[in-house]
Scaffold this active site. Structure first.
Site, PDB file in Angstrom:
ATOM      1  N   TYR A 133      41.556  35.202  41.140  1.00  0.00           N
ATOM      2  CA  TYR A 133      41.360  36.635  41.381  1.00  0.00           C
ATOM      3  C   TYR A 133      41.804  37.013  42.795  1.00  0.00           C
ATOM      4  O   TYR A 133      42.527  38.001  42.996  1.00  0.00           O
ATOM      5  CB  TYR A 133      39.876  36.921  41.160  1.00  0.00           C
ATOM      6  N   LEU A 142      42.193  50.659  39.094  1.00  0.00           N
ATOM      7  CA  LEU A 142      40.959  49.868  39.206  1.00  0.00           C
ATOM      8  C   LEU A 142      40.851  48.778  38.145  1.00  0.00           C
ATOM      9  O   LEU A 142      40.046  47.854  38.298  1.00  0.00           O
ATOM     10  CB  LEU A 142      39.732  50.786  39.066  1.00  0.00           C
ATOM     11  N   ILE A 146      45.876  48.302  29.514  1.00  0.00           N
ATOM     12  CA  ILE A 146      46.964  48.600  30.462  1.00  0.00           C
ATOM     13  C   ILE A 146      48.204  47.752  30.187  1.00  0.00           C
ATOM     14  O   ILE A 146      49.281  48.034  30.696  1.00  0.00           O
ATOM     15  CB  ILE A 146      46.540  48.412  31.946  1.00  0.00           C
TER      16      ILE A 146
HETATM   17  P1  NAD Z   1      34.384  46.639  36.470  1.00  0.00           P
HETATM   18  O1  NAD Z   1      34.543  45.309  35.823  1.00  0.00           O
HETATM   19  O2  NAD Z   1      33.084  47.341  36.383  1.00  0.00           O
HETATM   20  O3  NAD Z   1      35.515  47.640  35.948  1.00  0.00           O
HETATM   21  C1  NAD Z   1      36.804  47.195  35.593  1.00  0.00           C
HETATM   22  C2  NAD Z   1      37.224  48.000  34.378  1.00  0.00           C
HETATM   23  O4  NAD Z   1      38.541  47.589  34.017  1.00  0.00           O
HETATM   24  C3  NAD Z   1      36.321  47.767  33.154  1.00  0.00           C
HETATM   25  O5  NAD Z   1      35.778  48.972  32.688  1.00  0.00           O
HETATM   26  C4  NAD Z   1      37.248  47.138  32.133  1.00  0.00           C
HETATM   27  O6  NAD Z   1      36.991  47.537  30.802  1.00  0.00           O
HETATM   28  C5  NAD Z   1      38.614  47.635  32.617  1.00  0.00           C
HETATM   29  N1  NAD Z   1      39.689  46.757  32.177  1.00  0.00           N
HETATM   30  C6  NAD Z   1      39.777  45.413  32.288  1.00  0.00           C
HETATM   31  N2  NAD Z   1      40.895  44.976  31.720  1.00  0.00           N
HETATM   32  C7  NAD Z   1      41.550  46.060  31.244  1.00  0.00           C
HETATM   33  C8  NAD Z   1      42.764  46.248  30.546  1.00  0.00           C
HETATM   34  N3  NAD Z   1      43.544  45.216  30.200  1.00  0.00           N
HETATM   35  N4  NAD Z   1      43.134  47.505  30.203  1.00  0.00           N
HETATM   36  C9  NAD Z   1      42.342  48.573  30.510  1.00  0.00           C
HETATM   37  N5  NAD Z   1      41.171  48.449  31.168  1.00  0.00           N
HETATM   38  C10 NAD Z   1      40.793  47.193  31.523  1.00  0.00           C
HETATM   39  O7  NAD Z   1      34.814  46.461  37.987  1.00  0.00           O
HETATM   40  P2  NAD Z   1      34.553  47.438  39.222  1.00  0.00           P
HETATM   41  O8  NAD Z   1      33.477  46.859  40.013  1.00  0.00           O
HETATM   42  O9  NAD Z   1      34.484  48.839  38.775  1.00  0.00           O
HETATM   43  O10 NAD Z   1      35.910  47.176  40.020  1.00  0.00           O
HETATM   44  C11 NAD Z   1      36.995  48.066  39.987  1.00  0.00           C
HETATM   45  C12 NAD Z   1      38.071  47.492  40.875  1.00  0.00           C
HETATM   46  O11 NAD Z   1      37.562  47.272  42.195  1.00  0.00           O
HETATM   47  C13 NAD Z   1      38.595  46.151  40.397  1.00  0.00           C
HETATM   48  O12 NAD Z   1      39.980  46.089  40.631  1.00  0.00           O
HETATM   49  C14 NAD Z   1      37.877  45.154  41.275  1.00  0.00           C
HETATM   50  O13 NAD Z   1      38.620  43.988  41.439  1.00  0.00           O
HETATM   51  C15 NAD Z   1      37.767  45.919  42.570  1.00  0.00           C
HETATM   52  N6  NAD Z   1      36.658  45.460  43.417  1.00  0.00           N
HETATM   53  C16 NAD Z   1      35.364  45.600  42.998  1.00  0.00           C
HETATM   54  C17 NAD Z   1      34.336  45.136  43.830  1.00  0.00           C
HETATM   55  C18 NAD Z   1      32.884  45.258  43.434  1.00  0.00           C
HETATM   56  O14 NAD Z   1      32.014  44.659  44.090  1.00  0.00           O
HETATM   57  N7  NAD Z   1      32.547  46.019  42.405  1.00  0.00           N
HETATM   58  C19 NAD Z   1      34.648  44.523  45.046  1.00  0.00           C
HETATM   59  C20 NAD Z   1      35.986  44.374  45.396  1.00  0.00           C
HETATM   60  C21 NAD Z   1      36.991  44.862  44.590  1.00  0.00           C
HETATM   61  C1  AKB Z   2      33.615  40.000  42.614  1.00  0.00           C
HETATM   62  O1  AKB Z   2      32.571  39.405  42.916  1.00  0.00           O
HETATM   63  O2  AKB Z   2      34.518  39.548  41.900  1.00  0.00           O
HETATM   64  C2  AKB Z   2      33.823  41.387  43.202  1.00  0.00           C
HETATM   65  C3  AKB Z   2      34.580  41.308  44.475  1.00  0.00           C
HETATM   66  C4  AKB Z   2      33.891  41.091  45.753  1.00  0.00           C
HETATM   67  O3  AKB Z   2      35.782  41.410  44.446  1.00  0.00           O
HETATM   68  N1  AKB Z   2      32.544  41.999  43.371  1.00  0.00           N
END
Ligand code: NAD
Ligand code: AKB
Length: 333
Positions: free
Chosen positions: A157, A80, A59
């Site tokens: 973060y 995301l 990105i």
């Molecule tokens: P994840 O790590 O599984 O997915 C993130 C994706 O972003 C990965 O596939 C990675 O390859 C991609 N990515 C990272 N850097 C990149 C870059 N420079 N260019 C293109 N792609 C890139 O995380 P997730 O759990 O699917 O989370 C998605 C979103 O939701 C994130 O913003 C995360 O902060 C947020 N979130 C997740 C949770 C959770 O518990 N899973 C909780 C709160 C917030």
């Molecule tokens: C993390 O642990 O970083 C995520 C979140 C709660 O944002 N699962």
């Protein structure tokens, strides 16, 4: 001006845990074609009829956006892509570039293209990491935290998530065509995928380890407590926020709630179905401290009222109807 560009729904970070679940949920339904971006390829499971193109790239790469925005006109963006909390602490410069600069650049591009005639809706998954309780005692004493309390993140973060929430709200205020909405997610647990680089990862990791009949080394203490939500419930919540009328929204960033569970409570529940569960505690003080700073429960009254967030699973069916059967199917066929 759209200049012949094709209207699309854009999902960045689509190869991640939420991205895969969101894409699966959206791809079979009606709507604009979907274009995805991620550093990684999409998983082998077919992403469905609506999926038009996956762009494997960074990105932060301007050439990627020049190419995509020349052909496509995003009307709805799910941004995301991110580096999650534990990993962000170990690669601070990269985390800042991806989580803060990357989001800011995409917001600026969206603002440039958005107009009242051709609006863009920008949906951002924020996190409980925006909250920072000053001590374990304060966390234990706090009730479910509402959106305007304890906004003092203890991690890079969390600070980056809060910055993007505020930047998005500000840019949207200055641009009639940009509609920015953020949802603060709790720890998510999926029956189909495993997390990487987060701090709430112990819960999904230990449940999946139990199904694989492997020992699990838990990096937080038994009392570590966070709100957890089933992946499909969280995705449903994100979609309800994304598709609701703007007039029903009273704020730009909403809590999505989860079940407040400690490591000990999760272990006790999982052991009912996997009695051989073998968990040892090997404390990672840094990660344990991060968990201590995040709330044990969040108040999601506003999400329930404004866009009808209504998770299907309660604390028992999260395990009995979603996680245990799904994870058994995954590992035991
Ligand atoms: P994840 O790590 O599984 O997915 C993130 C994706 O972003 C990965 O596939 C990675 O390859 C991609 N990515 C990272 N850097 C990149 C870059 N420079 N260019 C293109 N792609 C890139 O995380 P997730 O759990 O699917 O989370 C998605 C979103 O939701 C994130 O913003 C995360 O902060 C947020 N979130 C997740 C949770 C959770 O518990 N899973 C909780 C709160 C917030
Ligand atoms: C993390 O642990 O970083 C995520 C979140 C709660 O944002 N699962």
């Amino acid at each position: 001006m759209s200049g012949g560009r094709i209207p699309v729904t854009l999902i960045t970070g689509a190869a991640g845990e939420i991205g895969q679940a969101l894409l699966q949920r959206l791809a079979g339904g009606p709507g604009d074609p979907i274009v995805t971006v991620d550093l990684r390829p999409l998983s082998t499971a077919g992403p469905g009829d609506r999926h038009r193109e996956h762009c494997q790239g960074d990105i932060l790469d301007s050439a990627l956006w020049d190419g995509l925005l020349h052909r496509y006109r995003p009307t709805l963006i799910f941004h995301l892509a991110a580096i999650l909390s534990t990993r962000a602490e170990s690669v601070p410069v990269l985390a800042h570039r991806v989580n803060a600069d990357g989001a800011a650049r995409l917001l600026a591009m969206a603002a440039e293209f958005a107009s009242p005639d051709e609006p863009i809706r920008f949906v951002f998954p924020s996190s409980i990491a925006v909250y920072g309780l000053p001590s374990q005692e304060a966390k234990d004493a706090a009730a479910a935290v509402s959106e305007d309390e304890h906004l003092d993140p203890a991690t890079l973060y969390g600070a980056q998530k809060l910055y993007v929430e505020r930047l998005g709200a500000t840019i949207a205020r200055l641009n009639d065509g940009l509609d920015f909405r953020a949802v603060r997610l709790p720890g998510l647990i999926s029956a189909d995928t495993l997390p990487q680089g987060g701090t709430s990862d112990w819960a999904p990791e230990l449940i999946h380890a139990a199904a694989r009949r492997e020992p699990y080394s838990c990096f937080v203490s038994q009392g570590a407590r966070l709100p957890f939500c089933a992946m499909p419930d969280a995705v449903e919540g994100v979609l309800r926020l994304a598709f609701c009328e703007k007039a029903s929204l009273s704020r730009t960033a909403y809590n999505l709630g989860g079940h407040s569970l400690s490591a000990a409570e999760i272990i006790a529940r999982v052991a009912r179905d996997f009695p051989d569960l073998d968990v040892r505690f090997q404390l990672d003080r840094g990660r344990d401290r991060i968990v201590a700073s995040w709330p044990g429960a969040v108040d999601d009254t506003a999400a329930r009222r404004d866009f009808g967030f209504a998770p299907e699973h309660d604390e028992e069916t999260l395990f009995s109807r979603y996680l245990i059967p799904g994870i058994r199917r995954r590992y035991q066929g």
